[in-house]
Design a protein around this motif. Structure first.
Motif, PDB file in Angstrom:
ATOM      1  N   GLY A  98       0.799  -1.221   0.000  1.00  0.00           N
ATOM      2  CA  GLY A  98       0.000   0.000   0.000  1.00  0.00           C
ATOM      3  C   GLY A  98       0.827   1.263   0.000  1.00  0.00           C
ATOM      4  O   GLY A  98       0.521   2.229  -0.713  1.00  0.00           O
ATOM      5  N   THR A  99       1.896   1.291   0.802  1.00  0.00           N
ATOM      6  CA  THR A  99       2.727   2.490   0.881  1.00  0.00           C
ATOM      7  C   THR A  99       3.541   2.679  -0.392  1.00  0.00           C
ATOM      8  O   THR A  99       3.737   3.809  -0.860  1.00  0.00           O
ATOM      9  CB  THR A  99       3.643   2.413   2.111  1.00  0.00           C
ATOM     10  OG1 THR A  99       2.827   2.266   3.281  1.00  0.00           O
ATOM     11  CG2 THR A  99       4.497   3.662   2.252  1.00  0.00           C
ATOM     12  N   CYS A 100       3.988   1.578  -0.981  1.00  0.00           N
ATOM     13  CA  CYS A 100       4.685   1.655  -2.270  1.00  0.00           C
ATOM     14  C   CYS A 100       3.788   2.290  -3.323  1.00  0.00           C
ATOM     15  O   CYS A 100       4.219   3.174  -4.073  1.00  0.00           O
ATOM     16  CB  CYS A 100       5.113   0.252  -2.701  1.00  0.00           C
ATOM     17  SG  CYS A 100       5.712   0.125  -4.399  1.00  0.00           S
ATOM     18  N   GLU A 103       3.058   6.144  -2.468  1.00  0.00           N
ATOM     19  CA  GLU A 103       4.193   7.046  -2.673  1.00  0.00           C
ATOM     20  C   GLU A 103       4.872   6.838  -4.029  1.00  0.00           C
ATOM     21  O   GLU A 103       5.752   7.610  -4.406  1.00  0.00           O
ATOM     22  CB  GLU A 103       5.200   6.856  -1.545  1.00  0.00           C
ATOM     23  CG  GLU A 103       4.608   7.173  -0.177  1.00  0.00           C
ATOM     24  CD  GLU A 103       5.660   7.275   0.917  1.00  0.00           C
ATOM     25  OE1 GLU A 103       6.870   7.173   0.611  1.00  0.00           O
ATOM     26  OE2 GLU A 103       5.271   7.468   2.082  1.00  0.00           O
ATOM     27  N   GLN A 104       4.482   5.772  -4.741  1.00  0.00           N
ATOM     28  CA  GLN A 104       5.006   5.471  -6.074  1.00  0.00           C
ATOM     29  C   GLN A 104       6.537   5.414  -6.082  1.00  0.00           C
ATOM     30  O   GLN A 104       7.202   5.997  -6.942  1.00  0.00           O
ATOM     31  CB  GLN A 104       4.479   6.470  -7.096  1.00  0.00           C
ATOM     32  CG  GLN A 104       2.969   6.466  -7.212  1.00  0.00           C
ATOM     33  CD  GLN A 104       2.449   7.185  -8.435  1.00  0.00           C
ATOM     34  OE1 GLN A 104       3.204   7.676  -9.270  1.00  0.00           O
ATOM     35  NE2 GLN A 104       1.138   7.246  -8.559  1.00  0.00           N
ATOM     36  N   ARG A 105       7.061   4.719  -5.102  1.00  0.00           N
ATOM     37  CA  ARG A 105       8.512   4.507  -5.019  1.00  0.00           C
ATOM     38  C   ARG A 105       8.771   3.203  -4.278  1.00  0.00           C
ATOM     39  O   ARG A 105       7.881   2.655  -3.614  1.00  0.00           O
ATOM     40  CB  ARG A 105       9.189   5.664  -4.278  1.00  0.00           C
ATOM     41  CG  ARG A 105       8.760   5.788  -2.813  1.00  0.00           C
ATOM     42  CD  ARG A 105       9.492   6.913  -2.105  1.00  0.00           C
ATOM     43  NE  ARG A 105       9.095   7.026  -0.702  1.00  0.00           N
ATOM     44  CZ  ARG A 105       9.671   6.357   0.292  1.00  0.00           C
ATOM     45  NH1 ARG A 105      10.674   5.521   0.032  1.00  0.00           N
ATOM     46  NH2 ARG A 105       9.272   6.512   1.543  1.00  0.00           N
ATOM     47  N   ARG A 106       9.986   2.701  -4.398  1.00  0.00           N
ATOM     48  CA  ARG A 106      10.334   1.466  -3.708  1.00  0.00           C
ATOM     49  C   ARG A 106      10.422   1.714  -2.204  1.00  0.00           C
ATOM     50  O   ARG A 106      10.926   2.761  -1.766  1.00  0.00           O
ATOM     51  CB  ARG A 106      11.650   0.905  -4.239  1.00  0.00           C
ATOM     52  CG  ARG A 106      12.787   1.874  -4.271  1.00  0.00           C
ATOM     53  CD  ARG A 106      14.002   1.317  -4.968  1.00  0.00           C
ATOM     54  NE  ARG A 106      14.697   0.317  -4.162  1.00  0.00           N
ATOM     55  CZ  ARG A 106      15.944  -0.098  -4.405  1.00  0.00           C
ATOM     56  NH1 ARG A 106      16.615   0.376  -5.444  1.00  0.00           N
ATOM     57  NH2 ARG A 106      16.501  -0.993  -3.642  1.00  0.00           N
ATOM     58  N   PRO A 128       7.331  -0.219  -7.281  1.00  0.00           N
ATOM     59  CA  PRO A 128       6.196   0.037  -8.180  1.00  0.00           C
ATOM     60  C   PRO A 128       6.519  -0.400  -9.606  1.00  0.00           C
ATOM     61  O   PRO A 128       7.685  -0.454 -10.013  1.00  0.00           O
ATOM     62  CB  PRO A 128       6.028   1.555  -8.095  1.00  0.00           C
ATOM     63  CG  PRO A 128       7.411   2.057  -7.830  1.00  0.00           C
ATOM     64  CD  PRO A 128       8.064   1.016  -6.962  1.00  0.00           C
ATOM     65  N   ILE A 129       5.476  -0.712 -10.346  1.00  0.00           N
ATOM     66  CA  ILE A 129       5.607  -1.030 -11.770  1.00  0.00           C
ATOM     67  C   ILE A 129       4.722  -0.058 -12.535  1.00  0.00           C
ATOM     68  O   ILE A 129       3.524   0.082 -12.226  1.00  0.00           O
ATOM     69  CB  ILE A 129       5.167  -2.479 -12.069  1.00  0.00           C
ATOM     70  CG1 ILE A 129       5.991  -3.469 -11.242  1.00  0.00           C
ATOM     71  CG2 ILE A 129       5.319  -2.785 -13.561  1.00  0.00           C
ATOM     72  CD1 ILE A 129       5.479  -4.904 -11.336  1.00  0.00           C
ATOM     73  N   PHE A 130       5.304   0.614 -13.517  1.00  0.00           N
ATOM     74  CA  PHE A 130       4.560   1.599 -14.303  1.00  0.00           C
ATOM     75  C   PHE A 130       4.236   1.027 -15.681  1.00  0.00           C
ATOM     76  O   PHE A 130       5.038   0.307 -16.279  1.00  0.00           O
ATOM     77  CB  PHE A 130       5.363   2.892 -14.445  1.00  0.00           C
ATOM     78  CG  PHE A 130       5.547   3.615 -13.133  1.00  0.00           C
ATOM     79  CD1 PHE A 130       4.604   4.519 -12.687  1.00  0.00           C
ATOM     80  CD2 PHE A 130       6.652   3.362 -12.343  1.00  0.00           C
ATOM     81  CE1 PHE A 130       4.755   5.168 -11.468  1.00  0.00           C
ATOM     82  CE2 PHE A 130       6.819   4.002 -11.122  1.00  0.00           C
ATOM     83  CZ  PHE A 130       5.865   4.904 -10.682  1.00  0.00           C
ATOM     84  N   GLY A 131       3.053   1.364 -16.174  1.00  0.00           N
ATOM     85  CA  GLY A 131       2.606   0.867 -17.458  1.00  0.00           C
ATOM     86  C   GLY A 131       3.118   1.690 -18.621  1.00  0.00           C
ATOM     87  O   GLY A 131       3.795   2.709 -18.445  1.00  0.00           O
ATOM     88  N   PRO A 132       2.800   1.275 -19.845  1.00  0.00           N
ATOM     89  CA  PRO A 132       3.267   1.995 -21.041  1.00  0.00           C
ATOM     90  C   PRO A 132       2.704   3.399 -21.174  1.00  0.00           C
ATOM     91  O   PRO A 132       3.236   4.205 -21.936  1.00  0.00           O
ATOM     92  CB  PRO A 132       2.797   1.094 -22.188  1.00  0.00           C
ATOM     93  CG  PRO A 132       1.699   0.278 -21.620  1.00  0.00           C
ATOM     94  CD  PRO A 132       2.043   0.070 -20.186  1.00  0.00           C
ATOM     95  N   ASP A 133       1.637   3.701 -20.422  1.00  0.00           N
ATOM     96  CA  ASP A 133       1.059   5.041 -20.463  1.00  0.00           C
ATOM     97  C   ASP A 133       1.639   5.949 -19.385  1.00  0.00           C
ATOM     98  O   ASP A 133       1.197   7.083 -19.212  1.00  0.00           O
ATOM     99  CB  ASP A 133      -0.463   4.977 -20.305  1.00  0.00           C
ATOM    100  CG  ASP A 133      -0.885   4.355 -18.973  1.00  0.00           C
ATOM    101  OD1 ASP A 133      -0.001   3.844 -18.248  1.00  0.00           O
ATOM    102  OD2 ASP A 133      -2.090   4.368 -18.675  1.00  0.00           O
ATOM    103  N   GLY A 134       2.646   5.472 -18.649  1.00  0.00           N
ATOM    104  CA  GLY A 134       3.290   6.281 -17.619  1.00  0.00           C
ATOM    105  C   GLY A 134       2.616   6.219 -16.267  1.00  0.00           C
ATOM    106  O   GLY A 134       3.142   6.742 -15.283  1.00  0.00           O
ATOM    107  N   ALA A 135       1.441   5.605 -16.180  1.00  0.00           N
ATOM    108  CA  ALA A 135       0.720   5.499 -14.908  1.00  0.00           C
ATOM    109  C   ALA A 135       1.118   4.221 -14.180  1.00  0.00           C
ATOM    110  O   ALA A 135       1.514   3.236 -14.801  1.00  0.00           O
ATOM    111  CB  ALA A 135      -0.784   5.524 -15.151  1.00  0.00           C
TER     112      ALA A 135
END
Length: 285
Positions: A98-100, A103-106, A128-135
């Motif tokens: 949840g915290t990852c 905060e969108q970080r390791r 975190p893993i980001f998709g091809p759309d940057g989200a």
């Protein structure tokens, strides 16, 4: 406590989606899970013997897939580290997944870093893993409830988790642009994949989150197509009909190992015509 109304002493058991609801959630992320599956297997092969489990979630913290040893399965199920469980901060407070995602970080949430008292026996390493759309599309988690799990060992696992997350992100990006040429670049962020998708017309049609930051592109969503030469700051690509023609002729001659007749056939023109164009373009011996 204030934002989500959670009580750290609460002892309620974890809840999981039923099979039908979980299958529906997995169906939405089918391609993502298909790409991530082999990487989960590889990561579990590295950490599974130490009693760790590997989890993959969606962007809301819902566990989509999981790997753990048979001997540890009952423990992970009791802890709620199982497909269908919700590990968002709204549900579990501070925790690795949840915290990852928030905060969108390791992050590494070690034992009493957890919000709920019932979770303080865990150590969780996430990226975190980001998709091809940057989200953000999900999180990769390695969790352990072993009493002898040290913070030093956690740091080693965390680095491996981050590396695996970036590999999943890169593979997912490539799978999303199967017909494009993928250009790989270096970025300032060690945890970011810098990949750009270029179509047959040398237009940039996709970029990872790391590439969007490096080249100052749209942060999220579809990209506005632009010439690759503009993006990379080079003037060596076609920027006019003459340069485009020259590039096409050079490519044909290169593929034909300098055989003019073969290159002419590939271009769909006569040998004499190709010689005239070569002369006009300054392509001599």
């Amino acid at each position: 406590m204030q934002h989500h109304g959670l009580d750290p002493a609460e002892r309620r058991a974890s809840e999981r989606l039923d099979r039908k609801a979980l299958d529906e959630a997995r169906g939405v992320h089918e391609r993502f899970m298909l790409v991530a599956g082999p990487k989960l297997d590889q990561l579990f092969g590295l950490v599974g013997s130490s009693g760790c489990g590997v989890l993959l979630t969606d962007s809301d913290g819902l566990v989509l897939d999981q790997r753990c040893g048979d001997a540890d399965a009952a423990v992970f199920r009791d802890w709620g580290l199982w497909p269908g469980a919700d590990w968002s901060e709204a549900r579990e407070g501070t925790n690795g997944i949840g915290t990852c995602l928030a905060e969108q970080r390791r992050v590494t949430i070690h034992r009493d870093d957890h919000f709920f008292a019932r979770n303080i026996g865990m150590s969780c390493m996430d990226a975190p893993i980001f998709g091809p759309d940057g989200a953000i599309v999900g999180a990769l988690d390695v969790s352990s409830a072993r009493a002898d799990q040290t913070e030093g060992f956690n740091r080693l696992i965390a680095a491996t988790v981050a590396q695996t997350a970036r590999a999943i992100e890169a593979d997912f990006f490539r799978a999303s642009f199967p017909e494009a040429r993928i250009v790989v670049g270096d970025g300032d962020e060690a945890d970011a994949s810098v990949l750009v998708a270029v179509d047959r017309d040398d237009l940039v049609i996709g970029a990872t989150r790391g590439a969007r930051r490096a080249f100052h592109l749209e942060a999220k969503g579809a990209l506005k197509p632009r010439p690759a030469s503009d993006l990379f700051g080079r003037d060596e690509g076609p920027s006019g009909f003459e340069k485009a023609e020259r590039a096409a002729v050079v490519r044909a001659l290169t593929r034909a190992d300098g055989n003019v007749s073969q290159a002419a056939r590939a271009l769909g023109i006569g040998r004499a015509t190709l010689y005239r164009r070569m002369k006009r373009l300054g392509l001599g011996e």
